[in-house]
Scaffold this motif. Structure first.
Motif, PDB file in Angstrom:
ATOM      1  N   GLN A 232       1.042  -1.328   0.118  1.00  0.00           N
ATOM      2  CA  GLN A 232       0.153  -0.022  -0.149  1.00  0.00           C
ATOM      3  C   GLN A 232       0.911   1.088  -0.034  1.00  0.00           C
ATOM      4  O   GLN A 232       0.768   2.258  -0.946  1.00  0.00           O
ATOM      5  CB  GLN A 232      -0.827  -0.069   1.265  1.00  0.00           C
ATOM      6  N   THR A 233       1.764   1.253   1.052  1.00  0.00           N
ATOM      7  CA  THR A 233       2.803   2.557   0.929  1.00  0.00           C
ATOM      8  C   THR A 233       3.630   2.627  -0.171  1.00  0.00           C
ATOM      9  O   THR A 233       3.772   3.570  -0.642  1.00  0.00           O
ATOM     10  CB  THR A 233       3.759   2.453   2.210  1.00  0.00           C
ATOM     11  N   VAL A 234       4.028   1.764  -0.793  1.00  0.00           N
ATOM     12  CA  VAL A 234       5.115   1.766  -1.821  1.00  0.00           C
ATOM     13  C   VAL A 234       4.492   1.901  -3.212  1.00  0.00           C
ATOM     14  O   VAL A 234       4.758   2.681  -3.897  1.00  0.00           O
ATOM     15  CB  VAL A 234       5.863   0.291  -1.971  1.00  0.00           C
ATOM     16  N   ILE A 235       3.273   1.073  -3.488  1.00  0.00           N
ATOM     17  CA  ILE A 235       2.489   1.198  -4.705  1.00  0.00           C
ATOM     18  C   ILE A 235       1.630   2.319  -4.867  1.00  0.00           C
ATOM     19  O   ILE A 235       1.329   2.971  -5.760  1.00  0.00           O
ATOM     20  CB  ILE A 235       2.095  -0.056  -5.377  1.00  0.00           C
ATOM     21  N   ILE A 236       0.759   2.296  -3.852  1.00  0.00           N
ATOM     22  CA  ILE A 236      -0.352   3.396  -4.015  1.00  0.00           C
ATOM     23  C   ILE A 236       0.015   4.642  -3.444  1.00  0.00           C
ATOM     24  O   ILE A 236      -0.156   5.710  -3.972  1.00  0.00           O
ATOM     25  CB  ILE A 236      -1.721   2.704  -2.942  1.00  0.00           C
ATOM     26  N   GLN A 237       0.670   4.591  -2.384  1.00  0.00           N
ATOM     27  CA  GLN A 237       1.052   6.097  -1.819  1.00  0.00           C
ATOM     28  C   GLN A 237       2.333   6.665  -2.494  1.00  0.00           C
ATOM     29  O   GLN A 237       2.563   7.671  -2.370  1.00  0.00           O
ATOM     30  CB  GLN A 237       1.234   6.076  -0.389  1.00  0.00           C
TER      31      GLN A 237
ATOM     32  N   SER B 117      -7.340  -8.229  -2.521  1.00  0.00           N
ATOM     33  CA  SER B 117      -7.465  -6.757  -1.978  1.00  0.00           C
ATOM     34  C   SER B 117      -7.618  -5.885  -2.836  1.00  0.00           C
ATOM     35  O   SER B 117      -7.040  -5.611  -3.884  1.00  0.00           O
ATOM     36  CB  SER B 117      -6.376  -6.848  -0.883  1.00  0.00           C
ATOM     37  N   TRP B 118      -8.075  -4.463  -2.412  1.00  0.00           N
ATOM     38  CA  TRP B 118      -8.180  -3.486  -2.683  1.00  0.00           C
ATOM     39  C   TRP B 118      -6.792  -2.645  -3.160  1.00  0.00           C
ATOM     40  O   TRP B 118      -6.364  -1.931  -4.019  1.00  0.00           O
ATOM     41  CB  TRP B 118      -9.007  -2.294  -2.440  1.00  0.00           C
ATOM     42  N   VAL B 119      -5.770  -3.038  -2.263  1.00  0.00           N
ATOM     43  CA  VAL B 119      -4.451  -2.679  -2.588  1.00  0.00           C
ATOM     44  C   VAL B 119      -3.767  -3.407  -3.658  1.00  0.00           C
ATOM     45  O   VAL B 119      -3.274  -2.733  -4.703  1.00  0.00           O
ATOM     46  CB  VAL B 119      -3.289  -3.216  -1.367  1.00  0.00           C
ATOM     47  N   ILE B 120      -3.924  -4.618  -3.953  1.00  0.00           N
ATOM     48  CA  ILE B 120      -3.724  -5.244  -5.101  1.00  0.00           C
ATOM     49  C   ILE B 120      -4.378  -4.575  -6.330  1.00  0.00           C
ATOM     50  O   ILE B 120      -3.696  -4.074  -7.221  1.00  0.00           O
ATOM     51  CB  ILE B 120      -3.837  -6.744  -4.914  1.00  0.00           C
ATOM     52  N   LEU B 121      -5.607  -4.592  -6.281  1.00  0.00           N
ATOM     53  CA  LEU B 121      -6.442  -4.051  -7.415  1.00  0.00           C
ATOM     54  C   LEU B 121      -6.368  -2.424  -7.692  1.00  0.00           C
ATOM     55  O   LEU B 121      -6.151  -2.084  -8.885  1.00  0.00           O
ATOM     56  CB  LEU B 121      -7.851  -4.349  -7.273  1.00  0.00           C
ATOM     57  N   GLY B 122      -5.943  -1.880  -6.487  1.00  0.00           N
ATOM     58  CA  GLY B 122      -5.745  -0.575  -6.612  1.00  0.00           C
ATOM     59  C   GLY B 122      -4.574  -0.237  -7.339  1.00  0.00           C
ATOM     60  O   GLY B 122      -4.179   0.515  -8.423  1.00  0.00           O
ATOM     61  N   GLY B 123      -3.429  -0.852  -7.073  1.00  0.00           N
ATOM     62  CA  GLY B 123      -2.041  -0.748  -7.525  1.00  0.00           C
ATOM     63  C   GLY B 123      -2.357  -1.095  -9.095  1.00  0.00           C
ATOM     64  O   GLY B 123      -1.647  -0.339 -10.128  1.00  0.00           O
ATOM     65  N   ILE B 124      -3.089  -2.079  -9.606  1.00  0.00           N
ATOM     66  CA  ILE B 124      -3.386  -2.686 -10.934  1.00  0.00           C
ATOM     67  C   ILE B 124      -4.273  -1.438 -11.784  1.00  0.00           C
ATOM     68  O   ILE B 124      -3.659  -0.950 -12.706  1.00  0.00           O
ATOM     69  CB  ILE B 124      -4.169  -3.895 -11.022  1.00  0.00           C
ATOM     70  N   LEU B 125      -5.292  -1.003 -10.885  1.00  0.00           N
ATOM     71  CA  LEU B 125      -5.944  -0.253 -11.558  1.00  0.00           C
ATOM     72  C   LEU B 125      -5.442   1.463 -11.909  1.00  0.00           C
ATOM     73  O   LEU B 125      -5.578   1.818 -12.976  1.00  0.00           O
ATOM     74  CB  LEU B 125      -7.368   0.190 -10.793  1.00  0.00           C
ATOM     75  N   ILE B 126      -4.737   1.797 -10.743  1.00  0.00           N
ATOM     76  CA  ILE B 126      -4.126   3.155 -10.919  1.00  0.00           C
ATOM     77  C   ILE B 126      -3.018   2.863 -12.246  1.00  0.00           C
ATOM     78  O   ILE B 126      -2.943   4.163 -13.321  1.00  0.00           O
ATOM     79  CB  ILE B 126      -3.172   3.394  -9.951  1.00  0.00           C
ATOM     80  N   ASP B 231     -11.728   0.771   2.019  1.00  0.00           N
ATOM     81  CA  ASP B 231     -10.724   0.078   1.194  1.00  0.00           C
ATOM     82  C   ASP B 231     -10.476   0.599  -0.368  1.00  0.00           C
ATOM     83  O   ASP B 231      -9.284   0.998  -0.738  1.00  0.00           O
ATOM     84  CB  ASP B 231     -10.665  -1.153   1.152  1.00  0.00           C
ATOM     85  N   GLN B 232     -11.481   0.491  -0.787  1.00  0.00           N
ATOM     86  CA  GLN B 232     -11.471   0.944  -2.287  1.00  0.00           C
ATOM     87  C   GLN B 232     -11.165   2.449  -2.646  1.00  0.00           C
ATOM     88  O   GLN B 232     -10.019   2.602  -3.284  1.00  0.00           O
ATOM     89  CB  GLN B 232     -12.905   0.592  -2.979  1.00  0.00           C
ATOM     90  N   ILE B 233     -11.778   3.269  -1.798  1.00  0.00           N
ATOM     91  CA  ILE B 233     -11.578   4.928  -2.008  1.00  0.00           C
ATOM     92  C   ILE B 233     -10.378   5.048  -1.542  1.00  0.00           C
ATOM     93  O   ILE B 233      -9.627   5.953  -2.212  1.00  0.00           O
ATOM     94  CB  ILE B 233     -12.616   5.479  -1.079  1.00  0.00           C
ATOM     95  N   PHE B 234      -9.943   4.456  -0.458  1.00  0.00           N
ATOM     96  CA  PHE B 234      -8.633   4.971   0.161  1.00  0.00           C
ATOM     97  C   PHE B 234      -7.468   4.509  -0.984  1.00  0.00           C
ATOM     98  O   PHE B 234      -6.480   5.209  -0.972  1.00  0.00           O
ATOM     99  CB  PHE B 234      -8.468   4.189   1.351  1.00  0.00           C
ATOM    100  N   ASN B 235      -7.729   3.309  -1.615  1.00  0.00           N
ATOM    101  CA  ASN B 235      -6.625   3.157  -2.549  1.00  0.00           C
ATOM    102  C   ASN B 235      -6.655   3.567  -3.979  1.00  0.00           C
ATOM    103  O   ASN B 235      -5.733   3.591  -4.621  1.00  0.00           O
ATOM    104  CB  ASN B 235      -6.213   1.603  -2.527  1.00  0.00           C
ATOM    105  N   LEU B 236      -7.670   4.353  -4.278  1.00  0.00           N
ATOM    106  CA  LEU B 236      -7.733   4.897  -5.331  1.00  0.00           C
ATOM    107  C   LEU B 236      -7.873   6.509  -5.577  1.00  0.00           C
ATOM    108  O   LEU B 236      -7.633   7.184  -6.723  1.00  0.00           O
ATOM    109  CB  LEU B 236      -9.119   4.580  -6.029  1.00  0.00           C
ATOM    110  N   THR B 250     -13.050   8.010   4.964  1.00  0.00           N
ATOM    111  CA  THR B 250     -11.764   8.413   4.741  1.00  0.00           C
ATOM    112  C   THR B 250     -11.540   9.658   5.359  1.00  0.00           C
ATOM    113  O   THR B 250     -10.591  10.305   5.750  1.00  0.00           O
ATOM    114  CB  THR B 250     -11.587   8.665   3.036  1.00  0.00           C
ATOM    115  N   PHE B 251     -12.651  10.610   5.357  1.00  0.00           N
ATOM    116  CA  PHE B 251     -12.745  11.923   5.889  1.00  0.00           C
ATOM    117  C   PHE B 251     -12.356  11.752   7.310  1.00  0.00           C
ATOM    118  O   PHE B 251     -11.382  12.460   7.847  1.00  0.00           O
ATOM    119  CB  PHE B 251     -14.218  12.425   5.583  1.00  0.00           C
ATOM    120  N   VAL B 252     -12.771  10.893   8.085  1.00  0.00           N
ATOM    121  CA  VAL B 252     -12.647  10.479   9.724  1.00  0.00           C
ATOM    122  C   VAL B 252     -11.278  10.362   9.652  1.00  0.00           C
ATOM    123  O   VAL B 252     -10.408  10.715  10.467  1.00  0.00           O
ATOM    124  CB  VAL B 252     -13.493   9.453  10.014  1.00  0.00           C
ATOM    125  N   TYR B 253     -10.640   9.269   8.790  1.00  0.00           N
ATOM    126  CA  TYR B 253      -9.384   9.008   8.927  1.00  0.00           C
ATOM    127  C   TYR B 253      -8.310  10.180   8.764  1.00  0.00           C
ATOM    128  O   TYR B 253      -7.461  10.518   9.789  1.00  0.00           O
ATOM    129  CB  TYR B 253      -8.719   7.899   7.981  1.00  0.00           C
TER     130      TYR B 253
END
Lengths: 292, 296
Positions: A232-237, B117-126, B231-236, B250-253
């Motif tokens: 998450q930190t390396v790829i997304i952020q 997970s959305w981390v994996i999918l987020g990385g791919i989608l970005i 999970d989705q919004i935070f990663n996208l 995400t706003f609360v975070y």
């Protein structure tokens, strides 16, 4: 028969084409990542890779595998998955048995079940939860990845419904032979519960392997991150500052091909257990649903 | 006390889970008092100033928080609708395929994204959705100008909803397929005798048979009206699309954990929790009353 009519045959051809197209859409992104991870750096950076590696190369995997932070994060993920699943399994198995009893056989069962259900329906929210974790001294501890999610009401319900399906005569026989509840549970229920234990194990393993937010929230030191949080930190952020590494190393982990390799390694365990997942999740999905 | 002598092992079995529930569910619930305080970590619960309902008033006065609530509602409701209809139709179409091997293969492929997970999918989608990414390259062959899917406020919600449906539709068909398998074949045989076409059979037998399940699924999903998918919004998302894409979680975070507005963050969380709880209780009651659905 209806499927011999011309109209239906035409529909059938279009239908099969559409569904095959949609299913390909579901796996194409992963194939693309795999192709990029096996491509040469230049081709990947120029966005030339489609669904097949361009200038096949294992460079990205070599670099990834020699990155100590990455390897350590895999180790943390394996640890949390194994320990977390073991704890969840034990707690779920123990709690589901008494809950599967009727109120007449176990007074207090209703109160317990409400305590479980209410915890699922209402939460204090992120901020109070964070403060409780802090007060318990779990910040920056490995156990923060394992303990807070250990009891999952959904899994308890799944197990409980399974126990309810076991014929009562079996248990009565054990009681008559003089076995207490503990002995009955571990020597008689345990061996016949393997299908639902497998389901719960898989649920819990996928949950732990995929969890990333707890690591991000409660761990300050990137050396303690599980793989999902690291990714998450390396790829997304794209936050290299937390990696405390030299510019060369930073360049290394931000390369397109290396990123792709990391993503693929992150998804690999899920792909490996996927055949089992499909079998048991489909059962689990319909297990807790409509009853007569 | 006679019963306790017999049932004490049951209480012992439940004890470990109860300790976990107490620590990680019920103690945090007590922390909602912070919603009525101007909470300062160094002053604690007892030392922080009580401000009554100020945090909640602030919540509805601040422009960003009102916008965030709207975003959450819109994204969550659209997801809810499409995550019901797409799997419903997909299940109907899949049911028409009579080659079992092909049907299984399609199922295997469409369930897959659910487990990543959305981390994996987020990385791919970005990567795929970037202005020079794979998707835009395909679009450009049709003469479409590059679209900034994840950085344009007009496109972000669309991207979020489509990608969520893409991830979940396969998995969501499972329950419909189970219902379809349970339809009595004699109904179709009778319709066949009467000369009904497959379309009419679908209209008068298949759809009415699975509408009750769809109603239950839809009702139970109501509890998620304020869950737009952290999970989705935070990663996208990124600061460019906060206007249309920022949601309650995400706003609360960001406000509470990153900016330290603890009392305010708790208040929004409580607002969400209470509304969700009411909706969950109502929807489960309705599902029980109309469809005899019981989970516990």
């Amino acid at each position: 028969m209806y499927y011999k009519t011309t109209g239906y045959r035409i529909f059938n051809v279009f239908n099969i084409a559409l569904l095959i197209f949609l299913s390909i859409m579901c796996v194409v992104p992963l194939v693309h990542v795999l192709a990029v991870s096996f491509s040469a750096k230049a081709a990947a950076d120029a966005n030339l890779v489609g669904l097949w590696p361009v200038q096949f190369s294992l460079e990205a995997y070599k670099k990834t595998m020699f990155n100590p932070i990455f390897l350590h994060s895999i180790w943390i993920s394996v640890l949390r998955t194994v320990i977390g699943t073991a704890i969840t399994l034990m707690l779920t198995f123990l709690a589901a048995y008494p809950l599967s009893k009727d109120e007449s056989a176990f007074r207090g069962r209703t109160i317990y079940s409400w305590l479980f259900v209410f915890s699922m329906v209402f939460t204090g929210g992120l901020v109070p939860f964070y403060i409780v974790i802090q007060k318990l001294g779990l910040i920056d501890s490995f156990w923060v990845l394992v303990l807070p999610g250990a009891v999952n009401t959904f899994l308890v319900i799944l197990m409980m419904n399974f126990f309810r399906g076991i014929p009562k005569e079996l248990e009565e026989a054990a009681f008559i032979d003089g076995a207490g509840p503990f002995r009955t549970l571990f020597t008689m229920y345990l061996p016949i519960s393997m299908p639902s234990i497998a389901t719960i194990t898989l649920f819990s393993m996928v949950f732990h392997w995929n969890s990333w937010f707890d690591g991000l929230l409660y761990l300050n030191n990137s050396n303690q991150f599980p793989l999902a949080t690291f990714l998450q930190t390396v790829i997304i952020q794209q936050d290299m500052s937390s990696m405390s590494s030299s510019p060369q190393e930073m360049e290394l982990i931000s390369q397109t091909t290396v990123k792709a390799a990391q993503i693929f390694i992150g998804a690999a365990p899920i792909l490996i257990v996927y055949p089992f997942l499909q079998k048991f999740f489909v059962k689990g999905m319909t297990l807790g649903s409509v009853k007569e | 006390m006679k019963t306790l002598r017999k049932t004490w092992p049951f209480h012992v079995m439940l004890l470990p889970s109860m300790i976990f529930l107490l620590l990680f569910s019920y103690v945090p619930m007590a922390g909602i008092v912070m919603a009525f305080q101007d909470y300062k970590p160094w002053l604690g619960f007892t030392g922080s100033e009580w401000v009554g309902l100020d945090n909640f008033r602030y919540l509805f006065e601040r422009q960003d928080s009102v916008q965030v609530i709207w975003n959450t509602l819109i994204i969550a409701v659209l997801k809810l609708v499409f995550n019901l209809f797409v799997p419903f139709i997909f299940a109907l179409l899949l049911n028409e395929i009579r080659r079992v091997r092909l049907q299984r293969t399609i199922q295997t492929m469409v369930y897959l994204p659910h487990f990543l997970s959305w981390v994996i999918l987020g990385g791919i989608l970005i990567d795929l959705l970037a202005t020079d990414g794979f998707v835009n390259r395909i679009l450009s062959t049709f003469g479409v100008q590059p679209i900034f899917f994840l950085g344009d406020n007009d496109w972000f919600r669309f991207t979020v909803i489509v990608s969520d449906v893409w991830k979940e539709f396969g998995y969501n068909t499972i329950i419909f397929l189970a219902a379809l398998a349970g339809i009595n074949p004699a109904l179709y045989e009778a319709a066949e005798m009467d000369g009904a076409s497959r379309f009419r059979q679908t209209l008068h037998i298949t759809i009415p048979s699975i509408v009750p399940i769809a109603a239950v699924v839809g009702t139970l999903a109501l509890g998620n009206v304020l869950n737009a998918g952290f999970d989705q919004i935070f990663n996208l998302y990124n600061p460019l699309v906060y206007e249309k894409g920022d949601i309650i979680d995400t706003f609360v975070y960001r406000t509470a954990i990153l900016n330290g507005e603890m009392g305010f963050g708790t208040a929004i969380g409580l607002f969400k929790s209470v509304i969700s709880m009411v909706l969950i209780l109502l929807s489960y009651r309705a599902a029980y009353k109309w469809a005899n659905y019981r989970i516990f």
